[in-house]
Design a protein around this motif. Structure first.
Motif, PDB file in Angstrom:
ATOM      1  N   GLN A  30     -92.251 -26.296 -30.643  1.00 26.17           N
ATOM      2  CA  GLN A  30     -93.276 -25.481 -31.290  1.00 26.17           C
ATOM      3  C   GLN A  30     -94.090 -26.281 -32.314  1.00 26.17           C
ATOM      4  N   LYS A  55    -103.311 -23.485 -30.005  1.00 23.13           N
ATOM      5  CA  LYS A  55    -102.970 -22.937 -28.691  1.00 23.13           C
ATOM      6  C   LYS A  55    -103.934 -23.427 -27.631  1.00 23.13           C
ATOM      7  N   GLY A  81     -96.938 -15.873 -31.951  1.00 19.46           N
ATOM      8  CA  GLY A  81     -97.079 -16.777 -30.810  1.00 19.46           C
ATOM      9  C   GLY A  81     -97.645 -16.076 -29.590  1.00 19.46           C
ATOM     10  N   GLN A  84     -94.351 -18.758 -26.226  1.00 27.13           N
ATOM     11  CA  GLN A  84     -93.324 -18.574 -27.257  1.00 27.13           C
ATOM     12  C   GLN A  84     -92.526 -17.286 -27.055  1.00 27.13           C
TER      13      GLN A  84
END
Ligand SMILES: Cc1cc2nc3c(=O)[nH]c(=O)nc-3n(C[C@H](O)[C@H](O)[C@H](O)COP(=O)(O)OP(=O)(O)OC[C@H]3O[C@@H](n4cnc5c(N)ncnc54)[C@H](O)[C@@H]3O)c2cc1C
Ligand SMILES: Cc1cc2nc3c(=O)[nH]c(=O)nc-3n(C[C@H](O)[C@H](O)[C@H](O)COP(=O)(O)OP(=O)(O)OC[C@H]3O[C@@H](n4cnc5c(N)ncnc54)[C@H](O)[C@@H]3O)c2cc1C
Lengths: 447, 447
Positions: A154, A177, B150, B154
């Motif tokens: 992450q 993202k 997320g 995620q």
């Protein structure tokens, strides 16, 4: 054969006995086996030269970060080169305005956080050892703050890697993202040096919390502590750390660091917040919840110094155990389960240790359903510890868990990986062949 | 040829004109091209039959979820079958104690959240449309809450997929973290139906926030709003949503839903907290910061109803624009950049729209450095809108950004993917060949 490598790389190639020894063992695997030579790469070209030589001579290459892995990750399987990346340790760019840093793979997590002082930002992933960031990405490392900030997957936005054929690829992007194309970045994260050499990392940084509150809460039994941890997770409170420590661990810490923590199973809990009011309310709620769940005693770390000491104790726990068992090596399990199963797994681990008459301390990142059993072993004890680990993994898999929550597979866990991923294993093997058809990069590991 | 498929699957194979039409176009791509037939799969075997038939007859198959994608993802490139998964819409298991749910791919996000009522948990990923969870995983979708919780990557813990050869694989595990083996799960997330058909998803659920505070803050210019958003991100405040909306979007919403939002660039901000005190303190800090950053006017949504209306307005914004431009189709860009570059990119987008004399509304997930330009197009305007998108992507890539923050590549962005990933593209192509050597699954998309 080494001559041609030395001719190209000169003093960067070492065959000194000390170098060979330190590159032929890790912190957890019982075997040691020195490589042919250690190459201290200083740049991309050194790596490309080494790989070209490896292709010509069919000699495997094992990337080496800080050597703190535990599962035989960096152990040579035959004649091979250890490719040490610790000299590639420049912090190339810190961009506080984008919450990111770009580093070479040999930079360690402590080095990075020291360099970040004054920016108001930090890099949260903290495995117990002062590992290299390249090694941490290669093992998908995580740590005490993962419950809040995530692990390497992450927090690595992009990677530069060099493939076995010498090609340089850039994977991922420096954005929060992206849905653009296949996610090769995450394929390389956790690939343990078997698919490519990581030569650059773009890392996500986080604002340093303005207010921190740290609690130590003690319970009558490890199970009660695990149960309280589970309830904390359900509360939705924004926990920054949630660590379980057993009485054996605390005994060792008291002895090693001269502390006087109660020698009872405990939870070390931390809250991070951007306002004091939020912090007080949140840690207050947590406290009430833990009292309800049977907490015997609660201590708060009120000053930054006290807080540092508390987490130092948690991070030194392993070394405290090492000091207590001179001449022993530790087998450290790292299974993870769906979180409601965690008290059950802790109970199983304790009972099995007792049954097998093994001394083992239980500590871990229980907010993630992940804990370690640390067992001091010597040559005689090792097979028994292995049997314990096999039982623990078998039970873990029956609960829907994973054989490795954080340390990775290396050599030791290959047999478990088979049980965990069954039908996917041949596909992992094909991916390995695709990126490394000559099996030059850390062969025999993972799959 | 279809006869043998119909013989096996009977009424699950449709060639009705309506079915063919709805499966031959999406919400954003200008072309329409009906498939040969639509297969409404009800279980794994239906999918395996379809794929076996596809292998024999060399007929491509395009997985189809809710058909809300925007980039030509589901557009046939030639004679092919649309494999509709909307009938595989059972919620197989909800395990609140493990914060997870297991669902079939046709379950929509709204269906799942409705089913979660009463558990105290929710699934946070919310693309504007009521997409299927299989489609959301296939595109790595994200949405307004991604800044806090997320996106799909995620929040999908594990996947079951069926490969082109009919093999069923389980990828990932139902745990919060794992370092066991290559990360195939994340390779399939975002693969847009080109590597396998997703038949089951294990999803991470989150505790419903006990306290929520929602603000609408208006600014003099879009740039000022973007700048304030950037400062909020730097504050470390735990934002749950941070959406930018321009005056054109708000005008459309006012008209469409009969509201009276100020027609000024605004930020829609939300905080989630488990205590009221934390919430007050955090939204108070945010307010002070935004006033400092030039906020003209602040409104708070005080009741759940008001809050629902506010987010409904944000989610209906696209439909409000659609209503305003009957007969038009929307080109929606979704570039993302490192977050300090966001005000710059917003400025660039506005200036370029003006220069090109194009009407376009700017809205988006600015906490992630990601925003959309929505441009109403018809046949005549489309080439101009494409030129705008190309300019925007080019500038985005020069800032280190990505051509797609959330919608994915489909057909339209293939040319940009090339520019973004250069040397990695041949490796993506080899991975495609590995899993789908006959190029049966959604061929011609992504790479
Ligand atoms: C006391 C102690 C506590 C620990 N606690 C944790 C913990 O909490 N969480 C956790 O996740 N781990 C933990 N570990 C394990 C270890 O620290 C991690 O696995 C760490 O990420 C390894 O990093 P390293 O730099 O030491 O890598 P190494 O040990 O040097 O290498 C590990 C693997 O990565 C590969 N590799 C290294 N560098 C590169 C590169 N640049 N490119 C490609 N491949 C590379 C190697 O080939 C090898 O397969 C602990 C270890 C110890 C000794
Ligand atoms: C008004 C509007 C707003 C939107 N807002 C957002 C947003 O905020 N964020 C965002 O991310 N997206 C957004 N989108 C785009 C779209 O909703 C997402 O891409 C969504 O994830 C698509 O899901 P779907 O079920 O409609 O998939 P489909 O459109 O049916 O398919 C999308 C792709 O996934 C593949 N696929 C579908 N199901 C499967 C499966 N089971 N297995 C394998 N492959 C499969 C298809 O082959 C195709 O390539 C928006 C779209 C609209 C119309």
């Amino acid at each position: 054969m080494l001559q041609s490598l030395k001719a190209q790389l000169g003093g960067k190639v070492s065959t000194s006995p000390t170098d060979l020894e330190t590159h032929g063992k890790d912190e957890g695997y019982p075997l040691r086996r020195p490589p042919l030579a250690v190459v201290y790469a200083e740049n991309r070209e050194d790596i490309q030269h080494t790989l070209a030589w490896a292709r010509e001579t069919s000699t495997p290459v094992i990337p080496f970060g800080a050597g703190t892995s535990l599962e035989g990750h960096i152990l040579p399987q035959g004649a091979c080169i250890s490719l040490d990346l610790s000299r590639m340790n420049r912090i190339l760019e810190v961009r506080p305005e984008d919450f990111l840093a770009i580093v070479e793979p040999g930079v360690t997590r402590e080095q990075l956080n020291t360099a970040l002082k004054g920016t108001g930002l930090f890099f949260p992933v903290d495995p117990g050892a002062n590992a290299s960031l390249g090694g941490m990405a290669a093992t998908n490392a995580s740590g005490t703050t993962t419950v809040r900030y995530g692990g390497m997957r992450q927090n690595v936005l992009a990677l530069e890697v060099i493939l076995a054929n010498g090609e340089v690829l850039e994977l991922g992007r420096a954005v929060r993202k992206t849905s653009a194309g296949y996610d090769l970045k995450d394929l390389f994260i956790g690939s343990e040096g078997t698919l490519g050499v990581i030569t650059r990392l773009t890392l996500k940084l986080h604002p340093l919390p303005q207010h921190i509150h740290t609690l130590r809460v003690f319970f009558d039994s490890l199970e009660a502590a695990a149960e309280a941890a589970y309830q904390l997770m359900g509360s939705g409170l924004p926990l920054a750390r949630l660590e379980l420590v057993d009485e054996l661990g605390l005994q060792a810490v008291n002895r090693y660091l001269g502390r006087d923590y109660p020698e009872k199973p405990g939870l070390f809990v931390e809250f991070h917040s951007s306002t004091r009011e939020a912090l007080e309310a949140e840690s207050g709620s947590a406290l009430a919840l833990m009292r309800e769940a049977g907490a015997l005693r609660v201590d708060a770390a009120r000053t930054p110094e006290e807080r540092t000491l508390q987490w130092e104790a948690r991070h030194q726990l392993y070394w405290a155990l090492v000091a207590q068992y001179p001449g022993h090596q530790f087998m450290i399990t790292d299974t993870a389960v769906p979180i409601s199963k965690m008290p059950d797994l802790v109970r199983f681990a304790q009972a099995t240790l007792r049954e097998m008459d093994l001394g083992g301390s239980i500590v871990g990142h229980v907010g993630d359903g992940n804990f370690h059993t640390l067992i001091a072993t010597d040559e005689a004890l090792y097979p028994k510890a292995e049997t314990f680990a096999a039982k623990l993994v078998e039970y873990t898999l029956s609960l829907g868990g994973t054989c490795s929550g954080e340390h990775g597979v290396g050599l030791r866990k290959k047999k478990y990986l088979q049980a965990e991923h069954r039908g996917s294993i041949p596909w992992m093997q094909q991916i390995k062949r695709l990126f490394d058809p000559q099996h030059l990069l850390n062969p025999g590991k993972v799959v």
